[in-house]
Design a protein around this motif. Structure first.
Motif, mmCIF file in Angstrom:
data_model
loop_
_atom_site.group_PDB
_atom_site.id
_atom_site.type_symbol
_atom_site.label_atom_id
_atom_site.label_comp_id
_atom_site.label_asym_id
_atom_site.label_seq_id
_atom_site.Cartn_x
_atom_site.Cartn_y
_atom_site.Cartn_z
ATOM 1 N N VAL A 50 0.881 -1.194 -0.089
ATOM 2 C CA VAL A 50 0.129 -0.174 -0.011
ATOM 3 C C VAL A 50 0.881 1.280 0.194
ATOM 4 O O VAL A 50 0.595 2.105 -0.678
ATOM 5 C CB VAL A 50 -0.826 -0.175 1.239
ATOM 6 C CG1 VAL A 50 -1.668 1.236 1.268
ATOM 7 C CG2 VAL A 50 -1.940 -1.184 1.064
ATOM 8 N N LEU A 51 1.961 1.365 0.724
ATOM 9 C CA LEU A 51 2.718 2.278 0.899
ATOM 10 C C LEU A 51 3.453 2.630 -0.336
ATOM 11 O O LEU A 51 3.758 3.957 -1.010
ATOM 12 C CB LEU A 51 3.763 2.269 1.996
ATOM 13 C CG LEU A 51 4.689 3.420 2.262
ATOM 14 C CD1 LEU A 51 3.854 4.709 2.904
ATOM 15 C CD2 LEU A 51 5.641 3.232 3.408
ATOM 16 N N PHE A 52 3.838 1.447 -0.774
ATOM 17 C CA PHE A 52 4.766 1.658 -2.114
ATOM 18 C C PHE A 52 3.915 2.207 -3.313
ATOM 19 O O PHE A 52 4.525 3.380 -3.977
ATOM 20 C CB PHE A 52 5.135 0.079 -2.623
ATOM 21 C CG PHE A 52 5.935 0.165 -3.980
ATOM 22 C CD1 PHE A 52 7.145 0.436 -4.139
ATOM 23 C CD2 PHE A 52 5.331 -0.011 -5.111
ATOM 24 C CE1 PHE A 52 7.688 0.536 -5.244
ATOM 25 C CE2 PHE A 52 6.022 0.099 -6.410
ATOM 26 C CZ PHE A 52 7.316 0.227 -6.355
ATOM 27 N N LEU A 53 2.438 1.841 -3.450
ATOM 28 C CA LEU A 53 1.607 2.414 -4.349
ATOM 29 C C LEU A 53 1.254 3.895 -4.199
ATOM 30 O O LEU A 53 1.100 4.632 -5.095
ATOM 31 C CB LEU A 53 0.510 1.465 -4.444
ATOM 32 C CG LEU A 53 0.792 0.171 -5.183
ATOM 33 C CD1 LEU A 53 -0.571 -0.601 -4.794
ATOM 34 C CD2 LEU A 53 1.083 0.061 -6.459
ATOM 35 N N LEU A 54 1.262 4.244 -2.784
ATOM 36 C CA LEU A 54 1.102 5.715 -2.496
ATOM 37 C C LEU A 54 2.319 6.475 -2.414
ATOM 38 O O LEU A 54 2.167 7.469 -1.786
ATOM 39 C CB LEU A 54 0.259 5.670 -1.246
ATOM 40 C CG LEU A 54 -1.141 5.022 -1.356
ATOM 41 C CD1 LEU A 54 -1.816 5.269 -0.226
ATOM 42 C CD2 LEU A 54 -2.134 5.829 -2.270
ATOM 43 N N ARG A 55 3.442 6.136 -2.460
ATOM 44 C CA ARG A 55 4.669 6.911 -2.140
ATOM 45 C C ARG A 55 4.811 8.134 -2.931
ATOM 46 O O ARG A 55 5.473 8.944 -2.191
ATOM 47 C CB ARG A 55 5.955 5.826 -2.750
ATOM 48 C CG ARG A 55 5.963 5.919 -4.421
ATOM 49 C CD ARG A 55 7.106 4.900 -4.663
ATOM 50 N NE ARG A 55 7.418 4.603 -6.227
ATOM 51 C CZ ARG A 55 6.469 4.158 -6.945
ATOM 52 N NH1 ARG A 55 5.320 3.391 -6.582
ATOM 53 N NH2 ARG A 55 6.696 3.976 -8.224
ATOM 54 N N ASP A 56 4.421 8.343 -3.866
ATOM 55 C CA ASP A 56 4.271 9.708 -4.507
ATOM 56 C C ASP A 56 3.552 10.695 -3.736
ATOM 57 O O ASP A 56 3.513 11.864 -4.116
ATOM 58 C CB ASP A 56 4.135 9.801 -5.945
ATOM 59 C CG ASP A 56 4.986 8.973 -6.690
ATOM 60 O OD1 ASP A 56 6.247 8.948 -6.308
ATOM 61 O OD2 ASP A 56 4.801 8.310 -7.904
ATOM 62 N N GLN A 57 2.687 10.209 -2.846
ATOM 63 C CA GLN A 57 1.667 11.085 -2.199
ATOM 64 C C GLN A 57 2.250 11.793 -1.057
ATOM 65 O O GLN A 57 1.660 12.668 -0.320
ATOM 66 C CB GLN A 57 0.554 10.207 -1.684
ATOM 67 C CG GLN A 57 -0.091 9.611 -2.738
ATOM 68 C CD GLN A 57 -0.615 10.567 -3.885
ATOM 69 O OE1 GLN A 57 -1.167 11.316 -3.739
ATOM 70 N NE2 GLN A 57 -0.371 10.060 -5.281
ATOM 71 N N PHE A 58 3.653 11.437 -0.650
ATOM 72 C CA PHE A 58 4.065 12.107 0.623
ATOM 73 C C PHE A 58 5.405 12.704 0.621
ATOM 74 O O PHE A 58 6.229 12.309 -0.243
ATOM 75 C CB PHE A 58 4.316 10.500 1.754
ATOM 76 C CG PHE A 58 2.932 9.899 1.768
ATOM 77 C CD1 PHE A 58 1.884 10.258 2.798
ATOM 78 C CD2 PHE A 58 2.777 8.746 1.206
ATOM 79 C CE1 PHE A 58 0.784 9.626 2.940
ATOM 80 C CE2 PHE A 58 1.716 7.960 1.202
ATOM 81 C CZ PHE A 58 0.766 8.234 1.923
ATOM 82 N N ASP A 59 5.596 13.408 1.448
ATOM 83 C CA ASP A 59 7.055 13.761 1.738
ATOM 84 C C ASP A 59 7.587 13.156 2.878
ATOM 85 O O ASP A 59 7.207 13.051 3.764
ATOM 86 C CB ASP A 59 6.892 15.428 2.171
ATOM 87 C CG ASP A 59 8.004 15.950 2.695
ATOM 88 O OD1 ASP A 59 9.254 15.482 2.514
ATOM 89 O OD2 ASP A 59 8.303 17.139 3.236
ATOM 90 N N THR A 60 8.879 12.479 2.602
ATOM 91 C CA THR A 60 9.524 11.625 3.356
ATOM 92 C C THR A 60 9.834 11.991 4.746
ATOM 93 O O THR A 60 9.717 11.352 5.702
ATOM 94 C CB THR A 60 10.726 11.132 2.445
ATOM 95 O OG1 THR A 60 10.586 10.758 1.253
ATOM 96 C CG2 THR A 60 11.475 10.107 3.297
#
Length: 327
Positions: A50-60
């Motif tokens: 889930v996190l991988f698929l949403l990775r572009d939605q976040f600031d690390t």
């Protein structure tokens, strides 16, 4: 979706049932209730895919994300694009180490049995390799399981196999042999192929016989196996481990990675070793097998025998024992 707040993470279920809607649904949840959205991402029950698929939605480095999530996102970018892990340098090394390893374990435990994309596969591969070779964690059994999962699903596994063999740990052979009795022929056949460098396994009549042959071979040789650097993937007929016959002859455990004896050789043993390695390889095999068997069955006789000159040892080996059997 608010009714799901007290149950398992709804993003996991959405990823399985409607993965194509995951990003849009996440964005909707985030617009409606950003605090709840962040709690879903930081949820201990969240699966890594889930996190991988949403990775572009976040600031690390967002303070809304917990350390596990931050590290996992930074690790994805590190693998795919080259980046640091975004760690806080004021933390102790031990604390940073534990957090990084914990995040990587989460990535693998919840994400290894998934194939999302080539990039995803690359992240899983590098995470597994890092755990084994950078952090020296005990993930060998799971690495074997991952390799068989990839093979069954016709997915990339070359780097995983190389990393597995490069641990130089013969225990991996046991985990592979466990698949010989799999009820899925694709797994049992692959296990047979990976162990085909062992003649007793290669010539077995069926998989059950192959397992028994492996167990006997491993019991006889486990302490004397040395990693060769060869793999079945890279070298046709490659044998990742070879038997160190002089160590088997003397009964001295060797390091699988270097081939050097772990136990100190006494002066008489060193002399026997020097004489032994001058023998033709076929004689070395026969003499080491005889020595190992004699040491197990008649240790007192073996101690006397091993101190004799090599030519006298060979004569005893050729001579029938009482009752017509060899010693």
């Amino acid at each position: 979706m608010s009714s799901d707040r007290n149950r398992g993470n709804p993003l996991n279920q959405l990823r399985h049932e409607q993965p194509e809607t995951l990003v849009d649904e996440w964005q909707r949840i985030n617009r409606d209730d950003s605090q709840y959205a962040r709690s879903l991402i930081n949820d201990p029950q969240l699966d890594f895919p889930v996190l991988f698929l949403l990775r572009d939605q976040f600031d690390t480095r967002s303070e809304d994300l917990n350390k596990r999530t931050q590290i996992a996102l930074a690790h994805i970018r590190n693998v795919l694009h080259g980046a640091d892990l975004g760690m806080d340098n004021t933390m102790s090394f031990a604390h940073q180490h534990d957090q990084v390893v914990g995040s990587m374990f989460w990535i693998l435990q919840t994400g290894w049995k998934t194939i999302v994309s080539t990039d995803y596969t690359q992240v899983i591969d590098q995470t597994a390799i890092n755990l084994l070779h950078t952090f020296h964690e005990n993930w060998i059994k799971e690495m074997v399981d991952l390799i068989f999962y990839r093979y069954k699903n016709k997915s990339q596994r070359h780097y995983l196999i190389s990393a597995l063999w490069e641990t130089a740990d013969p225990i991996c052979l046991i985990y592979i042999s466990n698949y010989l009795l799999s009820d899925q022929s694709v797994e049992s056949s692959y296990a047979r192929r990976m162990l085909t460098f062992i003649p007793e396994v290669r010539h077995a009549t069926d998989n059950h016989a192959a397992l028994l042959a492996f167990e006997s071979w491993f019991e006889d040789n486990a302490h004397y196996l040395v990693y060769t650097g060869e793999t079945n993937d890279a070298v046709p007929g490659g044998r990742p481990f070879r038997i160190h016959y002089s160590a088997k002859y003397l009964g001295k455990t060797v390091s699988p990675s270097s081939g050097e004896p772990i136990q100190t050789l006494m002066q008489t043993e060193r002399k026997r070793y020097d004489d032994f390695i001058k023998l033709p390889i076929r004689v070395q095999i026969s003499l080491s097998t005889f020595s190992s068997l004699l040491r197990k069955q008649q240790p007192k006789i073996w101690r006397s025998w091993i101190n004799q000159p090599i030519n006298e040892q060979l004569e005893v080996m050729k001579r029938p024992a009482h009752g017509g059997d060899r010693l």
